[in-house]
Design an enzyme around this catalytic site. Structure first.
Site, mmCIF file in Angstrom:
data_model
loop_
_atom_site.group_PDB
_atom_site.id
_atom_site.type_symbol
_atom_site.label_atom_id
_atom_site.label_comp_id
_atom_site.label_asym_id
_atom_site.label_seq_id
_atom_site.Cartn_x
_atom_site.Cartn_y
_atom_site.Cartn_z
ATOM 1 N N ASP A 149 -88.099 89.724 -34.859
ATOM 2 C CA ASP A 149 -88.428 88.437 -35.469
ATOM 3 C C ASP A 149 -88.195 88.612 -36.961
ATOM 4 O OD1 ASP A 149 -89.544 86.195 -36.656
ATOM 5 O OD2 ASP A 149 -91.302 86.142 -35.331
ATOM 6 N N SER A 161 -73.888 78.856 -45.558
ATOM 7 C CA SER A 161 -73.341 77.630 -44.971
ATOM 8 C C SER A 161 -72.736 76.758 -46.058
ATOM 9 C CB SER A 161 -74.451 76.845 -44.261
ATOM 10 O OG SER A 161 -73.992 75.578 -43.833
ATOM 11 N N TYR A 171 -82.775 72.235 -44.572
ATOM 12 C CA TYR A 171 -81.790 73.242 -44.158
ATOM 13 C C TYR A 171 -80.797 73.479 -45.291
ATOM 14 C CZ TYR A 171 -77.796 75.403 -41.897
ATOM 15 O OH TYR A 171 -76.752 76.248 -41.599
ATOM 16 N N LYS A 200 -80.101 77.089 -47.487
ATOM 17 C CA LYS A 200 -78.815 77.758 -47.651
ATOM 18 C C LYS A 200 -78.407 77.819 -49.128
ATOM 19 C CE LYS A 200 -78.047 78.934 -43.404
ATOM 20 N NZ LYS A 200 -78.031 80.361 -43.017
#
Length: 246
Positions: A57, A137, A150, A154
């Site tokens: 994890d 990304s 999100y 990034k």
């Protein structure tokens, strides 16, 4: 055999971009640990490439420390750390993302890099060599609406990559990132909200080269950044996006 004699950990290595990277690195001579929260899948991929499997994890310090300890015990050192594990929230207005969703995205996408750095930088400093490759990304360069947190995670990865590169360069440690456009991975339906021909067509219309990225595309970029061919390359966030961010 560009990675012959090297050792590497790839998080999120049981599927998608991570699996592509793990397989490519093994083809090029590296000893690879496939680390993933899906332990059985990690073991399966590791078995296929002659590597180590590990359930981890990446958002938990104790779990990351155990992963690094396992690899170090097996190999003596870890040369390459690929921080690929990542998650996203569904497309939605930023104020509607729950606290739990927000925490999950930041813990997996951002905190994990802090944790692997904390676990590995001391041994890399001691031998004056090492390499980090983060899978970031295009969302951190050219954000899409409705993926706000999100995108932000990034963007954090990109900045962390550059500041790590500056601080660690004097110790012989290189830090780079690969910034893929949306690809054929298990995360694709999450990015799109729904996986339909219409939504795919909408996504493809934003990519000049006319297709989604593939695990092989990202693996080839990561291979270059991790290899000695990139000995003078650090702090780079390499777009592998078919021209989307132009």
């Amino acid at each position: 055999m560009r990675l012959e004699g090297k050792t590497a950990i790839v998080t999120g290595g049981a599927q998608g971009f991570g699996e592509g990277i793990a397989r490519r690195f093994a083809e090029e001579g590296a000893r690879v640990m496939v680390a993933d929260i899906q332990g059985d899948a990690a073991m399966e991929v590791a078995g296929q490439i002659g590597g180590l499997g590990c359930q981890v994890d990446v958002s938990k310090g104790e779990s990351v420390a155990a992963m690094v300890a396992q690899a170090t015990e097996a190999w003596g050192q870890v040369d390459i750390m690929v921080n690929n594990a990542g998650v996203a929230h569904l497309p939605q207005p930023l104020e509607e993302v729950t606290e739990d969703e927000f925490d999950r995205v930041l813990n997996v996408n951002a905190r994990s890099i802090y944790l692997t750095a904390r676990a590995l930088v001391p041994q890399m400093k001691a031998r004056k060599s090492g390499c980090f490759v983060q899978v970031s990304s295009t969302a951190g360069v050219s954000p899409r609406p409705l993926l706000n947190w999100y995108n932000a995670s990034k963007g954090w990865v990109n900045t962390a990559t550059q500041t790590m590169a500056v601080e660690l360069a004097p110790f012989g440690i290189r830090v780079n990132a690969v910034n893929p456009v949306a690809g054929e991975t298990p995360l694709l339906p999450t990015f799109m909200g729904e996986d339909t021909p219409e939504m795919r067509s909408k996504f493809l219309s934003t990519i000049p080269i006319g297709r989604l990225s593939t695990p092989q595309d990202i693996a080839n970029a990561a291979l270059y950044l991790a290899s000695d061919e990139a000995a003078m390359v650090t702090g780079v966030c390499m777009l592998v996006d078919g021209g989307r961010c132009i």
